[in-house]
Design a protein around this motif. Structure first.
Motif, mmCIF file in Angstrom:
data_model
loop_
_atom_site.group_PDB
_atom_site.id
_atom_site.type_symbol
_atom_site.label_atom_id
_atom_site.label_comp_id
_atom_site.label_asym_id
_atom_site.label_seq_id
_atom_site.Cartn_x
_atom_site.Cartn_y
_atom_site.Cartn_z
ATOM 1 N N ARG A 28 0.081 10.947 18.534
ATOM 2 C CA ARG A 28 -1.187 11.233 17.858
ATOM 3 C C ARG A 28 -0.915 11.951 16.544
ATOM 4 N NH1 ARG A 28 -6.433 14.620 19.558
ATOM 5 N NH2 ARG A 28 -7.737 13.638 18.003
ATOM 6 N N SER A 29 -1.601 11.537 15.499
ATOM 7 C CA SER A 29 -1.446 12.171 14.193
ATOM 8 C C SER A 29 -2.121 13.532 14.187
ATOM 9 C CB SER A 29 -2.067 11.306 13.092
ATOM 10 O OG SER A 29 -1.417 10.076 13.013
ATOM 11 N N LEU A 30 -1.361 14.550 13.839
ATOM 12 C CA LEU A 30 -1.920 15.898 13.711
ATOM 13 C C LEU A 30 -2.425 16.154 12.305
ATOM 14 C CD1 LEU A 30 0.817 17.924 15.614
ATOM 15 C CD2 LEU A 30 -1.348 17.040 16.502
ATOM 16 N N GLY A 31 -1.719 15.585 11.349
ATOM 17 C CA GLY A 31 -2.064 15.784 9.955
ATOM 18 C C GLY A 31 -0.970 15.207 9.089
ATOM 19 N N PHE A 32 -1.120 15.385 7.795
ATOM 20 C CA PHE A 32 -0.101 14.879 6.884
ATOM 21 C C PHE A 32 -0.023 15.745 5.640
ATOM 22 C CE2 PHE A 32 -4.003 12.748 5.697
ATOM 23 C CZ PHE A 32 -3.987 12.723 4.317
ATOM 24 N N PHE A 33 1.137 15.747 5.042
ATOM 25 C CA PHE A 33 1.357 16.354 3.736
ATOM 26 C C PHE A 33 1.334 15.234 2.712
ATOM 27 C CE2 PHE A 33 3.383 19.616 6.344
ATOM 28 C CZ PHE A 33 3.002 20.790 5.708
ATOM 29 N N LEU A 34 0.590 15.406 1.643
ATOM 30 C CA LEU A 34 0.599 14.503 0.502
ATOM 31 C C LEU A 34 1.156 15.324 -0.660
ATOM 32 C CD1 LEU A 34 -0.108 11.789 -0.789
ATOM 33 C CD2 LEU A 34 -2.390 12.692 -1.226
ATOM 34 N N VAL A 35 2.452 15.177 -0.898
ATOM 35 C CA VAL A 35 3.166 16.020 -1.858
ATOM 36 C C VAL A 35 3.305 15.265 -3.179
ATOM 37 C CG1 VAL A 35 5.235 17.390 -2.261
ATOM 38 C CG2 VAL A 35 4.440 17.015 0.085
ATOM 39 N N PRO A 36 2.683 15.780 -4.254
ATOM 40 C CA PRO A 36 2.746 15.086 -5.544
ATOM 41 C C PRO A 36 4.127 15.194 -6.200
ATOM 42 C CG PRO A 36 1.505 17.119 -5.765
ATOM 43 C CD PRO A 36 1.860 16.974 -4.305
ATOM 44 N N MET A 37 4.423 14.211 -7.003
ATOM 45 C CA MET A 37 5.714 14.143 -7.692
ATOM 46 C C MET A 37 5.978 15.386 -8.540
ATOM 47 S SD MET A 37 8.529 12.713 -8.320
ATOM 48 C CE MET A 37 8.749 10.981 -8.209
ATOM 49 N N ASP A 38 4.968 15.908 -9.232
ATOM 50 C CA ASP A 38 5.224 17.062 -10.092
ATOM 51 C C ASP A 38 5.703 18.278 -9.298
ATOM 52 O OD1 ASP A 38 2.660 17.376 -9.000
ATOM 53 O OD2 ASP A 38 1.852 18.342 -10.795
ATOM 54 N N PHE A 39 5.230 18.440 -8.067
ATOM 55 C CA PHE A 39 5.712 19.527 -7.210
ATOM 56 C C PHE A 39 7.167 19.287 -6.830
ATOM 57 C CE2 PHE A 39 6.398 21.437 -3.009
ATOM 58 C CZ PHE A 39 6.046 22.753 -3.266
ATOM 59 N N LEU A 40 7.508 18.043 -6.486
ATOM 60 C CA LEU A 40 8.885 17.712 -6.112
ATOM 61 C C LEU A 40 9.843 17.918 -7.285
ATOM 62 C CD1 LEU A 40 8.124 14.478 -4.084
ATOM 63 C CD2 LEU A 40 8.662 16.744 -3.171
ATOM 64 N N ILE A 41 9.395 17.603 -8.478
ATOM 65 C CA ILE A 41 10.223 17.821 -9.676
ATOM 66 C C ILE A 41 10.415 19.315 -9.903
ATOM 67 C CG2 ILE A 41 10.295 17.584 -12.190
ATOM 68 C CD1 ILE A 41 8.774 14.898 -11.781
ATOM 69 N N GLN A 42 9.315 20.074 -9.800
ATOM 70 C CA GLN A 42 9.358 21.525 -10.002
ATOM 71 C C GLN A 42 10.318 22.190 -9.019
ATOM 72 O OE1 GLN A 42 5.572 23.367 -9.222
ATOM 73 N NE2 GLN A 42 6.404 25.406 -9.300
ATOM 74 N N LYS A 43 10.348 21.733 -7.786
ATOM 75 C CA LYS A 43 11.213 22.314 -6.765
ATOM 76 C C LYS A 43 12.642 21.783 -6.822
ATOM 77 C CE LYS A 43 8.267 25.033 -5.103
ATOM 78 N NZ LYS A 43 8.422 26.439 -5.431
ATOM 79 N N GLY A 44 12.896 20.807 -7.679
ATOM 80 C CA GLY A 44 14.241 20.261 -7.800
ATOM 81 C C GLY A 44 14.607 19.286 -6.703
ATOM 82 N N VAL A 46 13.555 16.060 -6.620
ATOM 83 C CA VAL A 46 13.782 14.773 -7.274
ATOM 84 C C VAL A 46 13.915 14.996 -8.779
ATOM 85 C CG1 VAL A 46 12.455 13.476 -5.561
ATOM 86 C CG2 VAL A 46 11.319 14.279 -7.609
ATOM 87 N N GLY A 47 14.320 13.963 -9.476
ATOM 88 C CA GLY A 47 14.358 14.015 -10.929
ATOM 89 C C GLY A 47 15.701 14.401 -11.494
ATOM 90 N N SER A 48 15.727 14.541 -12.796
ATOM 91 C CA SER A 48 16.981 14.793 -13.493
ATOM 92 C C SER A 48 17.542 16.191 -13.219
ATOM 93 C CB SER A 48 16.793 14.585 -14.996
ATOM 94 O OG SER A 48 15.721 15.378 -15.470
ATOM 95 N N PHE A 49 16.706 17.117 -12.739
ATOM 96 C CA PHE A 49 17.186 18.462 -12.413
ATOM 97 C C PHE A 49 17.266 18.657 -10.901
ATOM 98 C CE2 PHE A 49 15.218 18.934 -16.601
ATOM 99 C CZ PHE A 49 16.313 19.394 -17.303
ATOM 100 N N GLN A 50 17.525 17.570 -10.184
ATOM 101 C CA GLN A 50 17.586 17.606 -8.722
ATOM 102 C C GLN A 50 18.687 18.535 -8.248
ATOM 103 O OE1 GLN A 50 17.948 13.799 -6.879
ATOM 104 N NE2 GLN A 50 18.491 14.632 -4.906
ATOM 105 N N LYS A 51 18.343 19.333 -7.237
ATOM 106 C CA LYS A 51 19.345 20.177 -6.602
ATOM 107 C C LYS A 51 20.301 19.286 -5.826
ATOM 108 C CE LYS A 51 16.184 24.019 -6.150
ATOM 109 N NZ LYS A 51 15.368 24.812 -5.241
ATOM 110 N N LYS A 52 21.428 19.817 -5.452
ATOM 111 C CA LYS A 52 22.465 19.021 -4.798
ATOM 112 C C LYS A 52 21.952 18.289 -3.562
ATOM 113 C CE LYS A 52 27.169 19.250 -3.121
ATOM 114 N NZ LYS A 52 28.336 20.081 -2.878
ATOM 115 N N SER A 53 21.211 18.980 -2.694
ATOM 116 C CA SER A 53 20.794 18.361 -1.434
ATOM 117 C C SER A 53 19.603 17.434 -1.613
ATOM 118 C CB SER A 53 20.444 19.434 -0.406
ATOM 119 O OG SER A 53 19.257 20.106 -0.782
ATOM 120 N N GLY A 54 18.701 17.747 -2.526
ATOM 121 C CA GLY A 54 17.508 16.939 -2.705
ATOM 122 C C GLY A 54 16.587 16.980 -1.500
#
Length: 101
Positions: A28-44, A46-54
């Motif tokens: 059963r679905s409890l919920g979901f995260f919809l994480v925008p690309m700009d947040f993922l870029i900011q946290k490193g 994804v993108g050109s400044f990606q942290k090692k682990s990603g």
């Protein structure tokens, strides 16, 4: 694969708009995260400044991170969480089921 070797490729800034992570319990679905690309870029994640682990660790509303300093990331992530167990959602599901019969 590059020359027969497995190589991890990082996602770039324009590969997608958002990531959806669905949380399930006993099918059963409890919920979901919809994480925008700009947040993922900011946290490193994804993108050109990606942290090692990603990698990205998500904290559902009911989780209680044990490490000091994780309260702020959890609070930020709640903007992206959508609960599918609320009474409003269940009323919508019940109405949909009624209309199908």
């Amino acid at each position: 694969r590059i020359e027969g070797k497995r190589v991890a490729a990082q996602y770039m800034n324009d590969d997608f708009d958002a990531v959806v992570i669905v949380l399930l319990c006993e099918g059963r679905s409890l919920g979901f995260f919809l994480v925008p690309m700009d947040f993922l870029i900011q946290k490193g994640t994804v993108g050109s400044f990606q942290k090692k682990s990603g990698s990205l660790t998500l904290y559902p509303p009911w989780s209680m991170p044990k490490r000091v300093g994780l309260a702020k990331p959890k609070e930020q992530q709640q903007l992206f969480y959508h609960d599918l167990t609320s009474s409003e959602h269940e009323k919508g599901e019940n109405e949909h089921a009624r209309l199908r019969t």
